[in-house]
Design an enzyme around this catalytic site. Sequence first.
Site, PDB file in Angstrom:
ATOM      1  N   CYS A 146      17.726 -10.690  23.976  1.00 23.70           N
ATOM      2  CA  CYS A 146      18.474 -11.923  24.163  1.00 23.70           C
ATOM      3  C   CYS A 146      19.020 -12.358  22.807  1.00 23.70           C
ATOM      4  O   CYS A 146      18.332 -12.248  21.785  1.00 23.70           O
ATOM      5  CB  CYS A 146      17.646 -13.064  24.739  1.00 23.70           C
ATOM      6  SG  CYS A 146      17.019 -12.727  26.372  1.00 23.70           S
ATOM      7  N   ARG A 178      21.770  -7.156  21.924  1.00 24.41           N
ATOM      8  CA  ARG A 178      20.414  -7.664  22.151  1.00 24.41           C
ATOM      9  C   ARG A 178      20.080  -7.789  23.632  1.00 24.41           C
ATOM     10  O   ARG A 178      18.936  -8.077  24.003  1.00 24.41           O
ATOM     11  CB  ARG A 178      20.249  -9.028  21.487  1.00 24.41           C
ATOM     12  CG  ARG A 178      20.483  -9.002  19.996  1.00 24.41           C
ATOM     13  CD  ARG A 178      20.337 -10.372  19.404  1.00 24.41           C
ATOM     14  NE  ARG A 178      18.967 -10.823  19.380  1.00 24.41           N
ATOM     15  CZ  ARG A 178      18.109 -10.591  18.396  1.00 24.41           C
ATOM     16  NH1 ARG A 178      18.507  -9.928  17.347  1.00 24.41           N
ATOM     17  NH2 ARG A 178      16.881 -11.025  18.448  1.00 24.41           N
ATOM     18  N   TRP A 189      18.717 -10.450  28.158  1.00 25.88           N
ATOM     19  CA  TRP A 189      17.998  -9.262  28.592  1.00 25.88           C
ATOM     20  C   TRP A 189      16.867  -9.809  29.462  1.00 25.88           C
ATOM     21  O   TRP A 189      15.939 -10.448  28.976  1.00 25.88           O
ATOM     22  CB  TRP A 189      17.449  -8.494  27.395  1.00 25.88           C
ATOM     23  CG  TRP A 189      16.838  -7.166  27.759  1.00 25.88           C
ATOM     24  CD1 TRP A 189      17.487  -5.974  27.903  1.00 25.88           C
ATOM     25  CD2 TRP A 189      15.462  -6.894  28.016  1.00 25.88           C
ATOM     26  NE1 TRP A 189      16.604  -4.986  28.229  1.00 25.88           N
ATOM     27  CE2 TRP A 189      15.343  -5.520  28.308  1.00 25.88           C
ATOM     28  CE3 TRP A 189      14.309  -7.678  28.034  1.00 25.88           C
ATOM     29  CZ2 TRP A 189      14.121  -4.916  28.615  1.00 25.88           C
ATOM     30  CZ3 TRP A 189      13.096  -7.074  28.339  1.00 25.88           C
ATOM     31  CH2 TRP A 189      13.012  -5.700  28.621  1.00 25.88           C
ATOM     32  N   ASN A 201      15.490 -17.374  23.237  1.00 26.88           N
ATOM     33  CA  ASN A 201      15.133 -15.958  23.092  1.00 26.88           C
ATOM     34  C   ASN A 201      13.621 -15.920  22.877  1.00 26.88           C
ATOM     35  O   ASN A 201      13.117 -16.560  21.961  1.00 26.88           O
ATOM     36  CB  ASN A 201      15.884 -15.385  21.878  1.00 26.88           C
ATOM     37  CG  ASN A 201      15.306 -14.064  21.375  1.00 26.88           C
ATOM     38  OD1 ASN A 201      15.287 -13.821  20.184  1.00 26.88           O
ATOM     39  ND2 ASN A 201      14.827 -13.225  22.260  1.00 26.88           N
ATOM     40  N   GLY A 202      12.924 -15.191  23.743  1.00 30.29           N
ATOM     41  CA  GLY A 202      11.465 -15.112  23.611  1.00 30.29           C
ATOM     42  C   GLY A 202      10.810 -15.187  24.979  1.00 30.29           C
ATOM     43  O   GLY A 202      11.480 -15.067  26.010  1.00 30.29           O
ATOM     44  N   GLU A 221      12.780  13.221  19.244  1.00 34.78           N
ATOM     45  CA  GLU A 221      13.927  12.333  19.052  1.00 34.78           C
ATOM     46  C   GLU A 221      15.147  12.852  19.830  1.00 34.78           C
ATOM     47  O   GLU A 221      15.884  12.065  20.442  1.00 34.78           O
ATOM     48  CB  GLU A 221      14.232  12.198  17.554  1.00 34.78           C
ATOM     49  CG  GLU A 221      15.483  11.443  17.182  1.00 34.78           C
ATOM     50  CD  GLU A 221      15.559  10.025  17.738  1.00 34.78           C
ATOM     51  OE1 GLU A 221      14.551   9.523  18.265  1.00 34.78           O
ATOM     52  OE2 GLU A 221      16.645   9.441  17.685  1.00 34.78           O
ATOM     53  N   LYS A 233      16.977  10.653  22.656  1.00 34.42           N
ATOM     54  CA  LYS A 233      18.398  10.306  22.527  1.00 34.42           C
ATOM     55  C   LYS A 233      19.130  10.657  23.826  1.00 34.42           C
ATOM     56  O   LYS A 233      19.904   9.872  24.340  1.00 34.42           O
ATOM     57  CB  LYS A 233      18.984  11.077  21.345  1.00 34.42           C
ATOM     58  CG  LYS A 233      20.094  10.448  20.614  1.00 34.42           C
ATOM     59  CD  LYS A 233      19.715   9.458  19.561  1.00 34.42           C
ATOM     60  CE  LYS A 233      18.842   8.356  20.050  1.00 34.42           C
ATOM     61  NZ  LYS A 233      18.217   7.538  19.065  1.00 34.42           N
ATOM     62  N   GLU A 257      17.973   8.322  26.757  1.00 28.89           N
ATOM     63  CA  GLU A 257      18.359   6.909  26.755  1.00 28.89           C
ATOM     64  C   GLU A 257      19.844   6.685  26.980  1.00 28.89           C
ATOM     65  O   GLU A 257      20.220   5.677  27.562  1.00 28.89           O
ATOM     66  CB  GLU A 257      17.839   6.151  25.520  1.00 28.89           C
ATOM     67  CG  GLU A 257      18.285   6.636  24.188  1.00 28.89           C
ATOM     68  CD  GLU A 257      17.593   5.905  23.015  1.00 28.89           C
ATOM     69  OE1 GLU A 257      16.920   4.890  23.206  1.00 28.89           O
ATOM     70  OE2 GLU A 257      17.756   6.388  21.882  1.00 28.89           O
ATOM     71  N   HIS A 293       1.537  25.752  27.611  1.00 29.21           N
ATOM     72  CA  HIS A 293       0.436  24.982  28.197  1.00 29.21           C
ATOM     73  C   HIS A 293       0.928  23.957  29.210  1.00 29.21           C
ATOM     74  O   HIS A 293       0.275  22.942  29.429  1.00 29.21           O
ATOM     75  CB  HIS A 293      -0.355  24.300  27.074  1.00 29.21           C
ATOM     76  CG  HIS A 293      -0.912  25.271  26.085  1.00 29.21           C
ATOM     77  ND1 HIS A 293      -1.981  26.089  26.376  1.00 29.21           N
ATOM     78  CD2 HIS A 293      -0.514  25.608  24.836  1.00 29.21           C
ATOM     79  CE1 HIS A 293      -2.232  26.860  25.326  1.00 29.21           C
ATOM     80  NE2 HIS A 293      -1.346  26.597  24.386  1.00 29.21           N
ATOM     81  N   LYS A 317      18.727  -3.393  21.803  1.00 28.99           N
ATOM     82  CA  LYS A 317      18.513  -2.813  20.488  1.00 28.99           C
ATOM     83  C   LYS A 317      17.340  -3.453  19.760  1.00 28.99           C
ATOM     84  O   LYS A 317      16.587  -2.797  19.065  1.00 28.99           O
ATOM     85  CB  LYS A 317      19.779  -2.965  19.644  1.00 28.99           C
ATOM     86  CG  LYS A 317      19.634  -2.294  18.304  1.00 28.99           C
ATOM     87  CD  LYS A 317      20.900  -1.641  17.879  1.00 28.99           C
ATOM     88  CE  LYS A 317      20.675  -0.746  16.688  1.00 28.99           C
ATOM     89  NZ  LYS A 317      20.121   0.563  17.027  1.00 28.99           N
TER      90      LYS A 317
HETATM   91  C1  G6P Z   1      14.541  -0.285  20.674  1.00 28.69           C
HETATM   92  C2  G6P Z   1      15.814   0.486  20.363  1.00 28.69           C
HETATM   93  C3  G6P Z   1      15.462   1.782  19.625  1.00 28.69           C
HETATM   94  C4  G6P Z   1      14.635   1.476  18.388  1.00 28.69           C
HETATM   95  C5  G6P Z   1      13.389   0.650  18.730  1.00 28.69           C
HETATM   96  C6  G6P Z   1      12.691   0.146  17.485  1.00 28.69           C
HETATM   97  O1  G6P Z   1      13.795   0.382  21.626  1.00 28.69           O
HETATM   98  O2  G6P Z   1      16.514   0.776  21.557  1.00 28.69           O
HETATM   99  O3  G6P Z   1      16.656   2.442  19.250  1.00 28.69           O
HETATM  100  O4  G6P Z   1      14.242   2.663  17.788  1.00 28.69           O
HETATM  101  O5  G6P Z   1      13.768  -0.506  19.485  1.00 28.69           O
HETATM  102  O6  G6P Z   1      13.550  -0.723  16.800  1.00 28.69           O
HETATM  103  P1  G6P Z   1      13.402  -1.125  15.300  1.00 28.69           P
HETATM  104  O7  G6P Z   1      14.477  -2.136  15.068  1.00 28.69           O
HETATM  105  O8  G6P Z   1      12.026  -1.718  15.148  1.00 28.69           O
HETATM  106  O9  G6P Z   1      13.568   0.094  14.478  1.00 28.69           O
END
Ligand code: G6P
Length: 616
Positions: A2, A27, A74, A100-101, A489, A493, A496, A512, A611
């Site tokens: 948010c 956000r 969000w 926000n929170g 990773e 990627k 997501e 395994h 994000k």
């Molecule tokens: C969210 C984002 C990710 C990010 C993670 C941690 O899940 O979608 O891309 O890696 O938060 O975020 P930070 O700002 O703590 O690196």
Amino acid sequence: MCGIIGYIGKQKASKILINALKNLEYRGYDSAGIAVREATDIKSVKKTGRVANVEAEVHQANLKGGVGIGHTRWATHGGVTEANTHPHISSDGKFVLVHNGVIENYQSLRKYLEEKGFDFKSETDTEAIVNLIAYHYRKEPDNTEDRFTSAVRKALIHLEGTYGIAVLCVDCPNEMVGARNGSPLILGLGKDENFLASDVSAFASRSKDVVYLNEGDIVHLHSDKYDITTIDSRNVSAIVESLDWDIEESELGNYTHFMEKEIFEQPQALENSMRGRFSDDNSTAKLGGIDLSPRELRSVDRFVMFGCGTTWHACLAAEYLIERFARIPVEVEYASEFRYRNAPISDDSLIFAFSQSGETIDTLAAMRESNRKGFRTLAITNVVGSSIARQTNGGGIYQHVGPEIGVASTKAFTSQVLLSSMIALYMGRLRDMSLGDGTNYVDALKSCPEMVDRILKQADSIREIAVRYSKFNDFLFMGRQAMFPIALEGALKLKEISYIHAEGYPAAEMKHGPIALISEDCPSVFLATSGRIMKKTLANMQEVKARNGKVISIVPEGTEVPKECADDVIFIPRCHEAIHPILATIPLQLLSYYIAVERGCDVDKPRNLAKSVTVE
Ligand code: G6P
């Protein structure tokens, strides 16, 4: 999660709020809304979906006022509906608020307020705050000086949970009140105008003077003045800081998506992360933000590193690099687990939080818990002045990669891995890494941007591979040693941004379990960068091919990959081990980006994600 914005000034607030919300949309993008003071009333416009939806309505509403608040959501409490969209209005119509929170005791507050005659129209926790403010306002005598702030303060005392809020009151046309606890809130100071926002990107084009509010601060704003107090009524003297912000960095320019822009920015971003951070004799790193002496660092017997999501993968890469080059044990934790696990940690451990945004609530909470226990805490963060950056007690390292806007992290990840590699170098040189090895290491780090650039030049051929593989719905990513975190990773990627099921594994673990998934419908991506285990990884590829699985392999230039091992080969430059994980990441970013584009996905705003995750 948010994003909130408040504007108080002489310009048309609605336009400024909408522009701010576009910058805050990373956000959360379930719904958006604004409320603007118009003559004697406050008018609000809300819509589910993207900010663009509400923008059209705002245009029609032709709001002229110069005071307003906005929110991009969000969803946490309550579905994605117009009723649950912020701003929320108290049932007596006196207050309008964005939040926000998460308010944990909202149900008991709601019950109490309903008994007092307040009506609730949404399922949100936020509506309890705005009604609680209205309730306390009603109880204040009419002539109380600062009745507005006082009512907010009294309401906040009863809240359990986290909040960053901005509030308007119908009786106070030229005022706004904001407060924070656990969620970020920044005050922006302009000429005859002031701002409140979750992130400076919301107002950076209009104001460069900022005050980072502290936990428990309440700010009372006019267009030309402000004062800050604590929740228990103590005055706070604000520290005004200057923003170093290049607005072009947060614009798309000639790119189609921010993710694409941020992938291609990596040579420059890595250069910026390293700038000024090598010793004059070129044999070690200089990490000036770390407030610990070489002597104190020499006595560190273990690193504990935590983060979330992609950033957790950077911690895992750090584990391989630091253990390999500095010979110091590293323990990697999910921040959310670490906080509650109460793991035994030796006194000489150094705690390192990784966070691009510096606001991820789980990482922040884990850091606070470590501070409380008296550990030395440090951080790698990208956002200057962020909550995590300000809460370390041992300093930290800023990434300096500029704003990362695409929800899927790219340049922030490679920069975190690069800085981890620099920590490995620095700690190694404090211990037993020779001057010659240090110099080779520094040369390798310095060559990294140019090598990344060479991989980016292969973007067209990687796109062509991506298009051919874009129809598959399951992928495996495999790598050994330092390539294992990169395999994780790569899988994340892809998952997501294109909603394809993908898993990352250490290549030898394939036998395994994951081997059961291999078929002509489940391709595998193999990362085979290390000469020492190349043969073994080639054998793993062959095992996949023998079961009709397709293989994309990522190997150093000059590697002979037999036809029976891989269908497609992507070459990365031969390099020092210290930068293997960075180089191997680039083709994976490009693969997932182009696959997602080919599948028509909303690359920068993948469904359900945000994000900056500021709720637990
Ligand atoms: C969210 C984002 C990710 C990010 C993670 C941690 O899940 O979608 O891309 O890696 O938060 O975020 P930070 O700002 O703590 O690196």
